[in-house]
Design a protein around this motif. Structure first.
Motif, short mmCIF file in Angstrom:
data_model
loop_
_atom_site.label_atom_id
_atom_site.label_comp_id
_atom_site.label_asym_id
_atom_site.label_seq_id
_atom_site.Cartn_x
_atom_site.Cartn_y
_atom_site.Cartn_z
N UNK A 107 26.47 40.85 -40.21
CA UNK A 107 26.88 39.44 -40.17
C UNK A 107 25.81 38.50 -39.65
N UNK A 108 24.78 39.03 -38.98
CA UNK A 108 23.74 38.18 -38.40
C UNK A 108 24.14 37.54 -37.08
N UNK A 109 25.26 37.97 -36.50
CA UNK A 109 25.70 37.42 -35.22
C UNK A 109 24.99 38.10 -34.06
N UNK A 110 24.60 37.28 -33.06
CA UNK A 110 23.92 37.79 -31.87
C UNK A 110 24.66 37.29 -30.64
N UNK A 111 24.83 38.17 -29.64
CA UNK A 111 25.48 37.76 -28.40
C UNK A 111 24.93 38.59 -27.25
N UNK A 112 24.80 37.98 -26.08
CA UNK A 112 24.29 38.73 -24.92
C UNK A 112 25.33 39.75 -24.45
N UNK A 113 24.84 40.91 -24.05
CA UNK A 113 25.73 41.92 -23.49
C UNK A 113 26.14 41.52 -22.08
N UNK A 114 25.19 41.06 -21.31
CA UNK A 114 25.45 40.58 -19.96
C UNK A 114 24.33 39.63 -19.57
N UNK A 115 24.68 38.47 -19.04
CA UNK A 115 23.68 37.48 -18.64
C UNK A 115 23.42 37.62 -17.15
N UNK A 116 22.15 37.84 -16.80
CA UNK A 116 21.79 37.98 -15.39
C UNK A 116 21.81 36.62 -14.69
N UNK A 117 22.37 36.60 -13.51
CA UNK A 117 22.41 35.38 -12.70
C UNK A 117 21.51 35.57 -11.49
N UNK A 118 20.47 34.76 -11.42
CA UNK A 118 19.48 34.92 -10.36
C UNK A 118 19.45 33.69 -9.46
N UNK A 119 18.97 33.90 -8.23
CA UNK A 119 18.89 32.81 -7.25
C UNK A 119 17.58 32.05 -7.43
N UNK A 120 17.41 31.50 -8.63
CA UNK A 120 16.15 30.85 -8.99
C UNK A 120 16.42 29.84 -10.09
N UNK A 121 15.92 28.63 -9.92
CA UNK A 121 16.13 27.57 -10.90
C UNK A 121 14.97 27.56 -11.90
N UNK A 122 15.16 28.25 -13.02
CA UNK A 122 14.09 28.38 -14.01
C UNK A 122 13.73 27.04 -14.63
#
Length: 709
Positions: free
Chosen positions: A425-440
């Protein structure tokens, strides 16, 4: 900006007695006064290590920012890290770190959205986190986990087997394994692996020389003494051999290498008949010369799909039919392109190719006939990055007949995230998004190109706070490698984030010797051409100064292993380039590197001092042999481990002793930080990583005169 207080200028080092050793290289006498430090287990060396560590750690303890840096690192490392999944036997398997675990755990799920079950926790295998999970693979029926463990960062592995359902280990234990994966047979009754002969008891088993690597087959439930010897070349003890099994279970593929040369031989055994106890099928030598790199991606029946750089320095994909293996019948499916094919897999009836475009990734799709089928959009400039275990092909996992693909993406300011991509289908999704104590959002990465000494165009990534004023005032960490066909790509590191938050700039050039632009780029930084690597690095430092990012008094240079050699050589050749130098686990004695453990394998990149021409160019830059008295070197902190069995710690010991003896009262000191119960760096516990980084950044800020911003 608050300047740090100036600590005692002249360090008092432990004595390093000078011995009488002199070697004769083709009529040239070369002194080796610190040869005694190669005996890492002697009482004299142990006393020297203890004395050096006391001086180093006493100094580091005085640095006022060290504790604050350590506390910030604890916060930055404390985020969940979900590695790349793969599917086997109806389950998903992946490693996971909750944050500050010394070693990641191995988890499994029946569904991606389901609850995770703990399969293996290496943190329970030692009290101090120094036993690491080095690799793992699940049998085709999903019943068995084969995994490797290493103690204190050693390259020596012990393979074990775990019952997946019971989550308990069997009695199967395989020893004396180095530089090997494990490959299950299709019937899930056993696996292939490579090992070395057990060192003689009289030898030092950690540092013994390596040779005669042999492929064995282990059948579950039997002792290692009954393992079947599958393939060996005792007449050529320096040939390395590895094995893999095609997904359909039909072929055992045997790869033969010599040293770190990327070219390889390719043999196979047809396992179409039920596996015999003696593996009596003939070994067919499909490619029996070192002419190119051959990597089999998979097969359809007798048709092998192979990634190679034969007549294609940036690699292509070809088809070889084992029923008609003559070269005249080989077909090119995906031709060489301007970008390097770094890795590729077969998934969902397609080729998924990870191209390297100016040292960052792009993913392209092709049919099995080679027809282009578009690209997979990536989140930005970064890397499709691998994890190193058996199923992970450079950040990609998938099966030929399953449309479910996983890839892992990372950048300098965004931690690794695994994505699920549906090839249908061409669909992409994150398995798990990391949450870090840093403002990128406060930082940015750009890529520039600069000219090296001979005019070669070299790329460099630069990461810093947005709106940075180019006034030459910023402490800048310049990190590089430049060797062994290894590409240095964007990657997330809490240590780099901590450096950025301290007001620093992070710069990463892609030097010749690496694999960023294919085989020719690699060869341009090898043997008599190794000076190109140093010139590329020096030019990067000069560009950063000339363009206002930093000054020579604010520049910090860093590299590990082959990169440690780079830093030692550059510090010798251009002591005015930087204020601080961090050579880590470096190859520092270029006249004797090939005499320890696996060092002989590096002659494909370095050459050898046993050869007159090799001695000439190696002695010209060998860090140990080019230290001079009366030179103002940068402030140096050498880092190594007391039992690094990849790059013998004697390299770093001798270099530090030479530097200290040459300039005992220098304004900027040379310290050596020697970790214990550690190796070359792989598997290092998170706690040890944090301690070392805090020491380095505090040291760097002190000598660049930078305080809290």
């Amino acid at each position: 900006m608050t300047l740090l207080p100036v600590l005692a200028a002249a360090a008092v080092y432990p004595p390093s007695p000078s011995g009488p050793q002199v070697d004769d290289f083709f009529g040239t006498k070369v002194a080796d006064p610190y040869r005694w430090l190669e005996d890492v287990d002697s009482a004299e060396t142990a006393a020297w290590v203890g004395g050096q560590n006391k001086v180093t750690f006493d100094f580091l303890a005085q640095l006022p920012q060290r504790e604050a840096i350590k506390q910030r690192l604890l916060e930055l490392y404390n985020y969940p890290r979900h590695d790349l999944p793969f599917k086997e036997g109806g389950r998903y398997f992946y490693t996971y770190n909750t944050g500050l675990l010394n070693q990641p755990q191995l988890l499994m799920k029946d569904r991606l959205e389901g609850e995770a079950v703990l399969l293996l926790d290496p943190n329970t295998l030692s009290t101090d986190g120094t036993v690491s999970l080095t690799q793992w693979d699940v049998s085709p029926d999903g019943r068995w986990l084969g995994y490797g463990v290493a103690v204190a960062g050693s390259d020596w592995n012990e393979f074990r087997v775990r019952d997946v359902a019971a989550r308990t280990d069997t009695a199967d234990v395989i020893k004396w394994v180095k530089f090997s994966g494990l490959q299950w047979t299709k019937d899930s009754k056993g696996f292939f692996y490579s090992r070395y002969p057990e060192p003689q008891q009289a030898e030092n088993q950690v540092f013994s020389a390596l040779g005669n690597q042999t492929i064995y087959y282990h059948r579950l439930g039997t002792p290692q003494s009954e393992d079947v010897k599958v393939f060996a070349t005792p007449d050529y003890p320096q040939r390395g051999w590895g094995a893999s099994v095609t997904d359909d279970g039909r072929y055992l593929l045997i790869y033969g290498s010599e040293g770190t040369d990327t070219r390889n031989r390719l043999y196979y055994v047809d396992l179409q008949d039920p596996l015999k106890p003696d593996l009596s099928g003939p070994v067919v030598k499909l490619i029996d010369e070192l002419e190119a790199d051959y990597n089999v991606l998979g097969n359809r029946g007798t048709l092998l799909f192979v990634r190679t750089d034969l007549d294609a320095p940036r690699k292509k994909i070809i088809a070889i039919d084992l029923a008609e293996p003559a070269r005249a019948n080989w077909r090119t499916l995906v031709p060489e392109a301007p970008d390097v094919i770094e890795t590729a897999i077969m998934a969902g009836g397609k080729f998924v190719i990870n191209y390297l475009h100016d040292a960052h990734s792009r993913l392209a799709l092709f049919g099995l006939d080679g027809a282009p089928q578009g690209e997979i959009a990536l989140p930005g400039i970064g890397t499709v990055a691998g994890s190193g275990y058996t199923r992970d092909s450079g950040g990609l996992t998938g099966d030929l007949d399953d449309p479910e693909l996983f890839f892992k993406f990372v950048s300098f300011i965004a931690p690794a995230t695994s994505y699920r991509y549906d090839l249908a289908t061409g669909r992409s999704e994150p398995v798990e998004v990391a949450k870090v104590a840093f403002d990128a959002a406060l930082y940015e990465t750009k890529q520039i190109f600069y000219a090296s000494k001979d005019g070669t165009r070299v790329p460099m990534f630069i990461t810093h706070r947005r709106g940075l004023k180019l006034d030459g005032s910023h402490p800048t960490l310049l990190y590089a490698y430049g060797g062994f066909d290894i590409s240095l790509k964007p990657a997330y590191s809490p240590s780099v984030v901590a450096w950025l938050e301290l007001g620093g700039v992070y710069a990463q050039p892609n030097l010749r010797g690496g694999g960023e632009y294919g085989r020719e780029w690699h060869l341009a930084g090898t043997k008599e051409r190794k000076q190109n690597v140093f010139d590329d690095f020096i030019a990067a430092g000069e560009w950063l100064v000339a363009n206002g990012y930093t000054g020579h008094d604010k520049l910090v240079i860093s590299g590990g292993s082959n990169g440690g050699l780079l830093i030692g050589a550059v510090a010798n050749q251009r002591p005015d380039l930087a204020r601080v130098a961090f050579p880590a686990v470096g190859v520092m004695d270029m006249l004797r590197f090939h005499k320890f453990t696996i060092g002989w394998a590096w002659t494909s990149d370095y050459g050898s001092a046993d050869d007159p021409e090799g001695f000439k160019y190696l002695s010209a830059y060998s860090p140990v042999h080019n230290v001079k008295a009366g030179v103002q070197y940068p402030a140096v902190m050498v880092t190594t481990a007391d039992h690094d069995d990849r790059v013998h710690p004697g390299h770093s010991f001798k270099y530090a002793a030479a530097m200290q003896a040459a300039n005992p009262g220098a304004k900027y000191p040379t310290f050596i930080r020697i970790d214990v119960k550690a190796g070359h760096g792989q598997g290092k516990p998170v706690a040890k990583q944090i301690e070392e980084i805090a020491d380095k950044w505090a040291f760097a800020l002190h000598f660049t005169g930078m305080g809290a911003q």
